[in-house]
Design a protein around this motif. Structure first.
Motif, PDB file in Angstrom:
ATOM      1  N   ASP A  26      50.800  20.858  53.989  1.00  0.00           N
ATOM      2  CA  ASP A  26      49.669  20.187  53.363  1.00  0.00           C
ATOM      3  C   ASP A  26      49.554  18.769  53.956  1.00  0.00           C
ATOM      4  OD1 ASP A  26      47.864  19.328  51.134  1.00  0.00           O
ATOM      5  OD2 ASP A  26      49.633  18.175  50.543  1.00  0.00           O
ATOM      6  N   GLU A  28      47.560  15.541  52.331  1.00  0.00           N
ATOM      7  CA  GLU A  28      47.635  14.411  51.397  1.00  0.00           C
ATOM      8  C   GLU A  28      48.795  14.540  50.430  1.00  0.00           C
ATOM      9  OE1 GLU A  28      44.145  12.383  49.620  1.00  0.00           O
ATOM     10  OE2 GLU A  28      43.139  14.080  50.544  1.00  0.00           O
ATOM     11  N   ASP A 219      52.735  18.735  48.057  1.00  0.00           N
ATOM     12  CA  ASP A 219      53.092  17.857  46.931  1.00  0.00           C
ATOM     13  C   ASP A 219      52.635  18.450  45.598  1.00  0.00           C
ATOM     14  OD1 ASP A 219      50.392  17.463  47.819  1.00  0.00           O
ATOM     15  OD2 ASP A 219      50.254  15.706  46.528  1.00  0.00           O
TER      16      ASP A 219
HETATM   17 MG   LIG Z   1      48.482  17.406  48.835  1.00  0.00          MG
END
Ligand SMILES: [Mg+2]
Length: 313
Positions: A26, A28, A219
């Motif tokens: 991923d 961000e 995240d």
């Molecule tokens: Mg992310």
């Protein structure tokens, strides 16, 4: 988190990368600080929109962008969208630019994610990257460990809500140089939402891998959950500026703070709590929305037109 529950790297899996031939990452909150979009990319558009439009006003691409915003504004008016800013079709250059500025700022203030807005933003960011005015932020451990993964002949894929074009620009123009050379391919939400199992199934088909040979790093616990439902190995990446993970998340997922932990070289930071199998985690803990906002798709946004007109976002 109780210290006694913490498992060292040796006690956990022999290696996160065992049998792993592909790593899906991923952006961000994983490779890149969440604040980069909000504190760098979005302000850049606000600050440079007027000069961009003035300089490139007669370009075919800019005219198409303005035309798209104008048509969207007509629809907004027809739908009685509060505060919609219309763009004249027969005004002078100055009048049109003034109206576009008003329209774009209005949309950005509302954090709208219309395809028309994203298209123009994408073009402004493309110029910013290409002229070197903006460099993408990546965490320090990303570049050396991308290199190491590739040296070990593991393939790196990106899966982010930002459009594929935006992802490519980001990795090509980072503060650590061009990292796109390490990346095999990119996926965005045109393949499906990041919180749905099927999206990961489709990615597996495309990259022609079995689930157990793929590691997904993100995240967002909801994304890790969806990926693990599809059979992928997963780990959560805890970074400064990210939403705090709860004890439930620590129980359920392996958590790393740096990509170097993938190679088992950072045992101190390698966290894994005793888990009772891969039980359900409490979705009430995860009311936060998808944070990926790289000029991106918001799956819940009815205005968002997934999969269309996003080549340059
Ligand atoms: Mg992310």
């Amino acid at each position: 988190m109780e210290e006694g529950q913490k498992r060292t790297f040796e006690e956990a899996d022999p290696s996160l990368l065992d049998e792993v031939s592909a790593v899906i990452v991923d952006i961000e909150g994983t490779t890149t600080p969440i604040e980069f979009v909000k504190e760098c990319l979005f302000p850049y558009v606000r600050e440079n929109l007027e000069s961009y439009l003035s300089t490139r006003y007669d370009d075919e691409e800019t005219q198409a962008d303005i035309c798209a915003l104008r048509e969207q504004a007509v629809k907004d008016k027809a739908n009685n969208v509060d505060g919609a800013v219309e763009i004249p079709s027969d005004g002078s250059k100055e009048d049109v630019i003034k109206a576009v500025l008003g329209n774009v700022k209005w949309q950005m203030d509302l954090d709208r994610k219309t395809t028309e807005l994203k298209q123009l933003q994408g073009h402004i960011w493309r110029e910013a990257y290409k002229t070197g005015k903006v460099k993408a932020k990546v965490f320090d451990d990303v570049s050396p460990n991308f290199e190491k993964l590739v040296e070990e002949e593991r393939l790196i894929y990106i899966y982010s809500s930002g459009s594929i074009e935006a992802q490519k620009l980001l990795f090509k123009h980072t503060e650590c140089g061009d990292l796109s050379k390490y990346i095999k391919d990119y996926f965005d939400t045109t393949i499906g939402p990041k919180t749905e199992k099927d999206s990961y199934v489709k990615i597996l088909e495309q990259i022609q891998c079995d689930p157990e040979e793929v590691l997904f790093l993100t995240d967002m616990p909801q994304e890790a959950e969806a990926a693990s439902q599809a059979g992928l190995k997963t780990a959560l990446v805890a970074r400064e500026g990210n939403e705090e993970l709860t004890d439930e998340h620590f129980k359920k997922f392996l958590v790393i703070e740096s990509f170097s932990e993938l190679f088992g070289e950072d045992d101190e930071d390698f966290k894994r709590l005793e888990t009772e199998g891969n039980g359900e985690y409490n979705e009430d803990d995860d009311e936060d929305d998808d944070e990926d906002d790289l000029g991106d798709d918001d799956e819940d946004d009815p205005e968002d037109d997934d999969g269309e007109d996003e080549e340059e976002a």
